[in-house]
Enzyme design. Structure first.
Site, mmCIF file in Angstrom:
data_model
loop_
_atom_site.group_PDB
_atom_site.id
_atom_site.type_symbol
_atom_site.label_atom_id
_atom_site.label_comp_id
_atom_site.label_asym_id
_atom_site.label_seq_id
_atom_site.Cartn_x
_atom_site.Cartn_y
_atom_site.Cartn_z
ATOM 1 N N GLU A 241 1.000 -1.266 0.069
ATOM 2 C CA GLU A 241 -0.017 -0.050 0.020
ATOM 3 C C GLU A 241 0.922 1.341 -0.153
ATOM 4 O OE1 GLU A 241 -3.849 1.927 2.233
ATOM 5 O OE2 GLU A 241 -2.258 0.634 3.528
ATOM 6 N N ASP B 174 -6.430 1.751 -1.979
ATOM 7 C CA ASP B 174 -7.274 2.596 -1.072
ATOM 8 C C ASP B 174 -7.660 3.877 -1.842
ATOM 9 O OD1 ASP B 174 -7.755 4.619 0.910
ATOM 10 O OD2 ASP B 174 -7.067 3.359 2.515
ATOM 11 N N GLN C 171 -9.764 -0.629 0.085
ATOM 12 C CA GLN C 171 -10.230 -0.014 1.154
ATOM 13 C C GLN C 171 -11.175 1.289 0.460
ATOM 14 O OE1 GLN C 171 -6.874 0.331 3.623
ATOM 15 N NE2 GLN C 171 -7.433 -1.514 4.748
ATOM 16 N N GLU D 131 -12.475 1.521 5.936
ATOM 17 C CA GLU D 131 -11.332 2.193 6.921
ATOM 18 C C GLU D 131 -11.587 3.781 6.874
ATOM 19 O OE1 GLU D 131 -6.698 1.277 7.324
ATOM 20 O OE2 GLU D 131 -7.004 2.545 5.605
#
Length: 268
Positions: free
Chosen positions: A152, A187, A213, A249
């Protein structure tokens, strides 16, 4: 939580670090299940014995969908991971082995291998070479364990010294090391802050994505509280080849349960 969108079904997982924080950690499992979640994620299970976390998951009827490798102590160079810190190889390797042990007991199919922060006195090229070498070693261990690794990239506004430059860089590392074992954690919040064009980049990186996410920007609140068109995003994920979980998240703007109204509002 299985949700119908205009494009088909998606699976939402509650991030127990960010959601239900009005409750003690061990009570968040049942709260997530009572709210309709069937999967959970959280960065660090290591404060509890792995068997205790397994008990909490089983009692609530939940799946663990991802965990992180351990972070270093507060104030240490490895506070956000050891992968890019020269001289921290022993700490990194020990952390990977612990994470894989927990993943086995918890049934987590993915481990997020944190890149960490580049030390101020380390050349970026040296930090990156350290990172690639460490991910290569970790991939060998994960392959044997039947676990996938997720890489990530955190946006530079929130973490200016984060060692992994972008999600595209993460995909390049995954391809170079072993794309069947290593992939990208996409994300949407970090992608939007980083450079935007989130759907175009999602499509381009899709072959490498192993976990997703969501949070909105600005503020990192629940989807629908900011500028990201999550009705389009979630519908597109539903019709894509991605069949994994979508981790929630985000920090609820009010409280977790009230904030979950976003799911019906955006997907209906």
């Amino acid at each position: 939580m299985i949700v119908e969108t205009s494009g088909g079904q998606i699976r939402l997982a509650a991030n127990l670090k960010w959601l239900f924080t009005e409750l003690p950690f061990e009570q968040r499992f049942n709260a997530a299940a009572e709210s309709g979640f069937t999967g959970v994620e959280f960065a660090s299970p290591y404060a509890l014995p792995a068997n205790r976390v397994r008990e909490l998951l089983d009692a609530a009827g939940l799946e663990q969908v991802i965990i992180n490798t351990p972070a270093g102590l507060p104030g240490s160079p490895t506070i956000m991971g050891a992968a890019s810190v020269p001289g921290a190889q022993e700490e990194f390797r020990a952390g990977v082995l612990i994470a894989l042990e927990y993943a086995s007991i918890l049934g987590a199919p993915v481990v997020h291998t944190m890149a960490g922060l580049r030390p101020d006195d380390v050349d970026p090229d040296v930090a990156f070479a350290t990172y690639v070498a460490n991910i290569g070693w970790a991939a060998e261990q994960a392959r044997s364990a039947g676990v996938r690794l997720a890489l990530e990239a955190i946006n530079k506004r929130d973490q200016p010294r984060f060692a992994l430059a972008s999600m595209e860089t993460a995909a390049a590392v995954a391809e170079a090391v072993d794309p069947t074992t290593v992939g990208v954690l996409f994300d949407f919040y970090h992608a939007q802050v980083d450079r935007g064009n989130v759907l175009e980049r999602y499509e381009r990186l899709l072959p490498n994505i192993v976990h997703v996410q969501v949070a909105d920007n600005p503020g990192r609140g629940e989807p629908g509280t900011g500028e990201i068109a999550y009705d389009r995003v979630l519908a597109r994920i539903a019709v894509s080849d991605y069949d994994g979980w979508i981790g929630c998240e985000y920090g609820p703007v009010t409280d977790t349960r009230a904030g979950l109204s976003w799911v019906e509002r955006i997907t209906r």
